[in-house]
Motif scaffolding. Structure first.
Motif, mmCIF file in Angstrom:
data_model
loop_
_atom_site.group_PDB
_atom_site.id
_atom_site.type_symbol
_atom_site.label_atom_id
_atom_site.label_comp_id
_atom_site.label_asym_id
_atom_site.label_seq_id
_atom_site.Cartn_x
_atom_site.Cartn_y
_atom_site.Cartn_z
ATOM 1 N N GLY A 128 5.005 0.129 -5.173
ATOM 2 C CA GLY A 128 4.560 -0.451 -5.780
ATOM 3 C C GLY A 128 4.406 -1.614 -5.926
ATOM 4 N N CYS A 139 6.793 1.251 -10.618
ATOM 5 C CA CYS A 139 6.966 0.803 -9.239
ATOM 6 C C CYS A 139 9.138 1.028 -8.841
ATOM 7 N N SER A 227 2.181 4.781 -6.309
ATOM 8 C CA SER A 227 3.671 4.573 -6.468
ATOM 9 C C SER A 227 3.744 5.446 -5.645
#
Length: 304
Positions: A128, A139, A227
């Motif tokens: 991410g 992320c 992500s």
């Protein structure tokens, strides 16, 4: 029958039985899964700490202008590798930032690593990166280990919510060390929140564009979080009911794919079953949804 003849017959039977074991069957790792998972978690924690404290600084781009790299990505990878090698110096580590950009390079690196090494750690130090670079706190570091080509343990950490997702093959999926979690089943696409990707590569982006209209129409809603690791973790918990993407590298899916299966979900593309070499993914919480997602992908022209 002499003792020598009996001994020879038994030896021959043992050899034949060994040769008949399918190549795809993985034996139990000689290292306890608890030890592997401990190192996966420790190394992911080291990266999560760096991510939380870092100021996003763009370093360069990789495969194309949309494939970003910050100074934090390699710093996280170095921290993860340091932890792994401190415990398992003989194990091979396959890290995203140590491989040339592009699908072909990542596929070749994985194939080579799995063919040559018994234990392979598969690492995405910061999944991410675009979110992280823009200050969007979605992320995660993802760390998994494969034994004889099969992923046996993995950890994903949401560094900003401090949520730790872990799984060991045959031992279940856990969230922040809680008891094993089973994802709630979902049998209807109309009741499902479906995750998709927004990949930087042109072909993958085209496939996402093909799939979006039908999923937007038929599902409860569509989400694109940026992500892959976290989207798979959310499928495992059941907060997302499905996630598909046309092309991903092994480090994007190694830990999360194991989590989906250990939570009782379904993972695969043309057939059920998680294979870390497969770059296309279709993950669902189970309950019959996997088939309906695949039917929609075929109708959209994404899947043959």
């Amino acid at each position: 029958m002499t003792l020598l003849t009996l001994f020879c017959m038994r030896a021959l039977n043992t050899i034949v039985a060994t040769l008949l074991i399918p190549a795809c069957v993985s034996l139990k790792p000689p290292i306890p899964s608890s030890a592997l998972l401990e190192v996966a978690t420790q190394s992911a924690r080291a990266a999560a700490h760096i991510i939380r404290s870092a100021t996003p600084t763009l370093k360069t781009t990789k495969a194309n202008a949309k494939d970003l790299l910050t100074t934090t990505d390699p710093a996280c990878e170095a921290a993860i590798i340091s932890v792994i090698r401190s415990r398992f110096p003989d194990h091979h580590v396959l890290g995203e930032e140590s491989v040339a950009p592009g699908a072909a390079a990542s596929a070749e690196a994985l194939s080579s690593a799995l063919d040559q090494h018994e234990f392979v750690w598969i690492v995405d130090p910061l999944d991410g990166t675009t979110n992280f670079a823009k200050g969007l706190p979605i992320c995660a570091p993802s760390v998994a280990v494969a034994y004889q080509g099969v992923v046996v343990a993995g950890c994903i950490i949401d560094p900003f919510l401090d949520v730790v997702y872990t799984a060991a093959k045959g031992e279940g999926f856990r969230v922040s060390n809680s008891p094993p979690v089973l994802a709630p089943k979902c049998s209807k696409l109309s009741e499902a929140v479906v995750a998709m990707g927004t990949p930087p590569a042109d072909v993958s982006a085209e496939m996402s564009a093909k799939g979006y209209p039908l999923f937007s129409k038929r599902s409860l809603s569509v989400r694109m979080l940026g992500s892959a690791a976290l989207m798979l973790a959310h499928v495992a918990t059941g907060s997302l009911q499905a996630y598909w993407e046309y092309d991903l590298s092994s480090w994007d899916v190694a830990a999360g794919g194991l989590m989906v299966e250990e939570a009782g979900g379904e993972m695969g593309w043309s057939a059920k079953g998680f294979d870390v070499r497969e770059r296309r993914i279709c993950a669902t919480v189970g309950g019959g949804l996997w088939g309906e997602v695949r039917e929609t992908l075929m109708e959209a022209g994404v899947m043959e």
